[in-house]
Design a protein around this motif. Structure first.
Motif, PDB file in Angstrom:
ATOM      1  N   ASP A 137      -7.912  12.230  -2.830  1.00 52.79           N
ATOM      2  CA  ASP A 137      -7.825  11.203  -1.794  1.00 52.79           C
ATOM      3  C   ASP A 137      -7.556  11.822  -0.425  1.00 52.79           C
ATOM      4  O   ASP A 137      -8.085  11.359   0.590  1.00 52.79           O
ATOM      5  N   VAL A 138      -6.733  12.869  -0.385  1.00 53.98           N
ATOM      6  CA  VAL A 138      -6.425  13.521   0.890  1.00 53.98           C
ATOM      7  C   VAL A 138      -7.677  14.162   1.479  1.00 53.98           C
ATOM      8  O   VAL A 138      -8.025  13.939   2.649  1.00 53.98           O
ATOM      9  N   ALA A 139      -8.378  14.969   0.667  1.00 53.26           N
ATOM     10  CA  ALA A 139      -9.575  15.661   1.163  1.00 53.26           C
ATOM     11  C   ALA A 139     -10.637  14.665   1.619  1.00 53.26           C
ATOM     12  O   ALA A 139     -11.244  14.826   2.692  1.00 53.26           O
ATOM     13  N   LEU A 170       0.809  -1.208   0.000  1.00 53.17           N
ATOM     14  CA  LEU A 170       0.000   0.000   0.000  1.00 53.17           C
ATOM     15  C   LEU A 170       0.846   1.263   0.000  1.00 53.17           C
ATOM     16  O   LEU A 170       0.324   2.356  -0.250  1.00 53.17           O
ATOM     17  N   ALA A 171       2.115   1.136   0.323  1.00 49.45           N
ATOM     18  CA  ALA A 171       2.995   2.297   0.362  1.00 49.45           C
ATOM     19  C   ALA A 171       4.400   1.881  -0.022  1.00 49.45           C
ATOM     20  O   ALA A 171       4.858   0.796   0.343  1.00 49.45           O
ATOM     21  N   SER A 172       5.063   2.745  -0.765  1.00 48.22           N
ATOM     22  CA  SER A 172       6.451   2.496  -1.131  1.00 48.22           C
ATOM     23  C   SER A 172       7.365   2.946  -0.003  1.00 48.22           C
ATOM     24  O   SER A 172       6.937   3.626   0.932  1.00 48.22           O
ATOM     25  N   GLN A 173       8.639   2.596  -0.088  1.00 48.36           N
ATOM     26  CA  GLN A 173       9.585   2.987   0.942  1.00 48.36           C
ATOM     27  C   GLN A 173       9.669   4.505   1.063  1.00 48.36           C
ATOM     28  O   GLN A 173       9.751   5.047   2.171  1.00 48.36           O
ATOM     29  N   SER A 174       9.620   5.213  -0.060  1.00 49.74           N
ATOM     30  CA  SER A 174       9.698   6.673  -0.011  1.00 49.74           C
ATOM     31  C   SER A 174       8.478   7.275   0.667  1.00 49.74           C
ATOM     32  O   SER A 174       8.549   8.381   1.230  1.00 49.74           O
ATOM     33  N   GLN A 175       7.350   6.579   0.638  1.00 51.98           N
ATOM     34  CA  GLN A 175       6.138   7.081   1.275  1.00 51.98           C
ATOM     35  C   GLN A 175       6.119   6.816   2.775  1.00 51.98           C
ATOM     36  O   GLN A 175       5.207   7.271   3.466  1.00 51.98           O
ATOM     37  N   LEU A 176       7.110   6.096   3.270  1.00 56.61           N
ATOM     38  CA  LEU A 176       7.191   5.833   4.702  1.00 56.61           C
ATOM     39  C   LEU A 176       7.961   6.920   5.439  1.00 56.61           C
ATOM     40  O   LEU A 176       8.326   6.742   6.598  1.00 56.61           O
ATOM     41  N   ARG A 177       8.205   8.059   4.779  1.00 53.07           N
ATOM     42  CA  ARG A 177       8.716   9.231   5.482  1.00 53.07           C
ATOM     43  C   ARG A 177       7.575   9.791   6.319  1.00 53.07           C
ATOM     44  O   ARG A 177       6.418   9.824   5.899  1.00 53.07           O
ATOM     45  N   SER A 178       7.897  10.270   7.530  1.00 50.15           N
ATOM     46  CA  SER A 178       6.832  10.633   8.451  1.00 50.15           C
ATOM     47  C   SER A 178       7.233  11.814   9.326  1.00 50.15           C
ATOM     48  O   SER A 178       8.364  12.301   9.279  1.00 50.15           O
ATOM     49  N   SER A 179       6.286  12.241  10.150  1.00 59.14           N
ATOM     50  CA  SER A 179       6.580  13.182  11.227  1.00 59.14           C
ATOM     51  C   SER A 179       7.348  12.444  12.314  1.00 59.14           C
ATOM     52  O   SER A 179       7.515  11.228  12.269  1.00 59.14           O
ATOM     53  N   TRP A 228      -0.502  10.757  -0.216  1.00 59.24           N
ATOM     54  CA  TRP A 228       0.793  11.433  -0.360  1.00 59.24           C
ATOM     55  C   TRP A 228       0.772  12.485  -1.466  1.00 59.24           C
ATOM     56  O   TRP A 228       1.319  13.565  -1.293  1.00 59.24           O
ATOM     57  N   THR A 229       0.118  12.173  -2.597  1.00 61.72           N
ATOM     58  CA  THR A 229       0.170  13.097  -3.736  1.00 61.72           C
ATOM     59  C   THR A 229      -1.189  13.397  -4.350  1.00 61.72           C
ATOM     60  O   THR A 229      -1.306  14.326  -5.132  1.00 61.72           O
ATOM     61  N   GLY A 257       1.857  10.995   5.233  1.00 65.60           N
ATOM     62  CA  GLY A 257       1.135  11.676   4.180  1.00 65.60           C
ATOM     63  C   GLY A 257       0.668  13.076   4.534  1.00 65.60           C
ATOM     64  O   GLY A 257       0.962  13.621   5.592  1.00 65.60           O
ATOM     65  N   GLN A 258      -0.100  13.666   3.605  1.00 61.92           N
ATOM     66  CA  GLN A 258      -0.570  15.036   3.789  1.00 61.92           C
ATOM     67  C   GLN A 258      -1.575  15.181   4.928  1.00 61.92           C
ATOM     68  O   GLN A 258      -1.546  16.195   5.639  1.00 61.92           O
ATOM     69  N   PRO A 259      -2.455  14.208   5.188  1.00 57.18           N
ATOM     70  CA  PRO A 259      -3.340  14.342   6.350  1.00 57.18           C
ATOM     71  C   PRO A 259      -2.722  13.842   7.634  1.00 57.18           C
ATOM     72  O   PRO A 259      -3.355  13.886   8.683  1.00 57.18           O
ATOM     73  N   GLN A 260      -1.481  13.335   7.575  1.00 59.95           N
ATOM     74  CA  GLN A 260      -0.760  12.853   8.757  1.00 59.95           C
ATOM     75  C   GLN A 260      -1.550  11.776   9.496  1.00 59.95           C
ATOM     76  O   GLN A 260      -1.829  11.875  10.694  1.00 59.95           O
TER      77      GLN A 260
END
Length: 495
Positions: free
Chosen positions: A232-234, A187-196, A227-228, A202-205
């Motif tokens: 989907d974010v809204a 469901l997520a790539s390694q680059s998408q596992l960047r976080s706070s 993420w992009t 992602g954008q909604p955290q």
């Protein structure tokens, strides 16, 4: 079916059972039990023991050992994550700094720009979930600056650090389990596992478990892309709030005016109907009447800065925003941003009582300790001003025939010190730093992750901004000046 057939079948079954007992458990078709991954030592024995035990339990619960090995290999605890967890601005900065530093012209304008860019999507999301566009954008802007915020941590490192640290171990182990499931399901790539620093994605955290249950594939392209993909974010934010009880068409809060002689102890979190509050003399600050739609709402009075600051009537939807982040201040900022984005005022009518001051974490720790000693139970002293401490302050104020607003000030702390037989500490006058001191401060701030620029001993705008950010994180008075007090605090934080 004949009696002879039944006797023959019984004999066959008995023989099979006897053979099974003699030969032991059958291994035909059995799957081998997955073994937990093995890791290289991290240099921290206690962390390694927790990590290995977590991996073992995760495999027992069905997680893929190969995924766990990939996620946790080379991970070590991040001390900066623990520090940030213990010094969250929701708890340690003055409420007016927290609000004013987030409800900014830039964030409002960026929200308006995004609203114009994806208006049809936002209107469709609002229609589907019942959550106003302004609220969705308020959360979006506060969580990630509409997707522009840097995510500086690997999610697995942040989550493993907080799970190992132990204050909320079960909670963060659950998040780490969910993160492993996200990777297993691709469901997520390694680059998408960047976080706070807290492991939010992602954008909604969203925390990983929230992603699994709540993220929405709005455009139905087969991916829940928080993420992009702006749609989907809204939709994911709207779905989250609807799922947590958002009430379509109801307000979030109203600023109110209290009558003379009002009993401030009523601001204790108890819910009452607007009709009840109206009978007690509580009115909207703009002078308009409560309308019929809000008359029966069960709402609570909130004094974020005590009796001398704004008074707010919090309606049920305010509590729903708190489900996103369990902070009254956070929910207030979201609501104010929403108002501004919707074309109304993003500020409160009554000003904040800045002159009264606000306590830093060390002072709150002292306050809690003294209150406990005086019989006003604030819980385990931790320097964080939560509901138990507010109740203890209110209890002390009532016993002293003071307005029981539950708001701690420097003057109140001094009074509590006197009640406990402790001499008030004299105020320390800060001393400005020379060029060498400024250079040392810049180096320390850069080491701590605050971008003070080149350590040249010159106080420019970047250095002042870094000092202000550091002061806010430390719960200090935010002045942006290079002083001996700031330097001492930076040395302590870096040690």
């Amino acid at each position: 079916m004949t009696k002879g057939y039944l006797m023959a079948r019984a004999l066959i079954l008995a023989t099979a059972v006897s053979l099974a007992i003699a030969c032991g458990p059958s291994t035909v078709g059995a799957q081998p039990t997955p073994q937990p991954p093995r890791f290289e030592p991290s240099g921290n024995q206690a962390f390694d023991e927790w990590r290995d035990d977590f991996a073992r339990r995760a495999v027992q619960r069905g997680r893929d050992p190969a995924v766990l090995a990939r996620l946790l290999a080379g991970v070590t605890p991040d001390d900066r994550v623990i520090e940030l967890d213990q010094r969250q601005p929701e708890f340690v900065s003055p409420v007016w700094d927290y609000v004013n530093n987030r409800v900014t012209a830039r964030r409002i304008n960026d929200g308006l720009e995004l609203k114009g860019a994806i208006r049809p999507t936002l209107e469709a999301v609002e229609q589907r979930y019942g959550v106003p566009t302004g609220i969705i954008l308020g959360i979006w802007g506060l969580e990630s600056n509409y997707g522009e915020a840097d995510l500086n941590w690997n999610a697995q490192t942040a989550l493993a650090t907080l799970a190992y640290e132990g204050r909320r171990r079960q909670q963060f182990e659950g998040y780490l389990m969910a993160l492993a499931e996200m990777v297993e399901r691709d469901l997520a790539s390694q680059s998408q596992l960047r976080s706070s620093w807290a492991g939010a994605l992602g954008q909604p955290q969203f925390m990983p478990d929230v992603y699994l249950t709540t993220a929405v594939d709005w455009d139905q392209d087969g991916h829940r892309d928080i993420w992009t993909n702006r749609g989907d974010v809204a939709a994911s934010i709207g779905n989250y709030l609807q799922d947590r009880g958002w009430r379509r068409g109801e307000p979030v809060f109203d600023e109110v005016r209290l009558p003379d002689g009002f009993d401030y102890s009523l601001a204790d979190g108890t819910q009452r109907s607007i009709a009840d509050w109206n009978q007690r003399g509580v009115r909207k600050i703009d002078g308009t009447e409560w309308d019929g739609a809000t008359w029966a709402l069960q709402s609570q009075l909130f004094l974020p800065a005590g009796a001398n600051g704004p008074a707010l009537m919090l309606h049920p939807n305010f509590s729903v925003i708190r489900r996103y982040n369990n902070s009254d201040r956070y929910a207030l900022v979201v609501a104010l941003l929403a108002r501004a984005i919707d074309g109304r005022s993003g500020t409160l009518v009554r000003d904040w009582p800045r002159a009264a001051g606000s306590l830093n974490r060390e002072e709150i720790l002292e306050l809690q300790t003294l209150l406990n000693g005086l019989g006003h139970t604030s819980g385990n002293p931790d320097g964080l001003f939560g509901s138990a401490t507010r109740a203890a302050v209110r209890s002390y104020q009532a016993a002293q025939s003071l307005p029981a607003d539950g708001f701690p000030t420097s003057a109140l702390l001094n009074r509590i010190r006197q009640s406990a037989g402790v001499s008030p500490e004299p105020a320390r006058v800060p001393v400005g730093l020379g060029r060498t001191g400024v250079r040392n401060l810049q180096r320390l701030l850069n080491r701590l992750g605050y971008n003070a620029g080149r350590a040249d001993g010159v106080i420019g705008s970047r250095t002042r901004d870094a000092i202000r950010a550091f002061e806010r994180a430390q719960g200090m008075e935010v002045r942006g000046r290079a002083t001996d007090i700031v330097l001492e605090a930076a040395r302590a934080a870096a040690s």
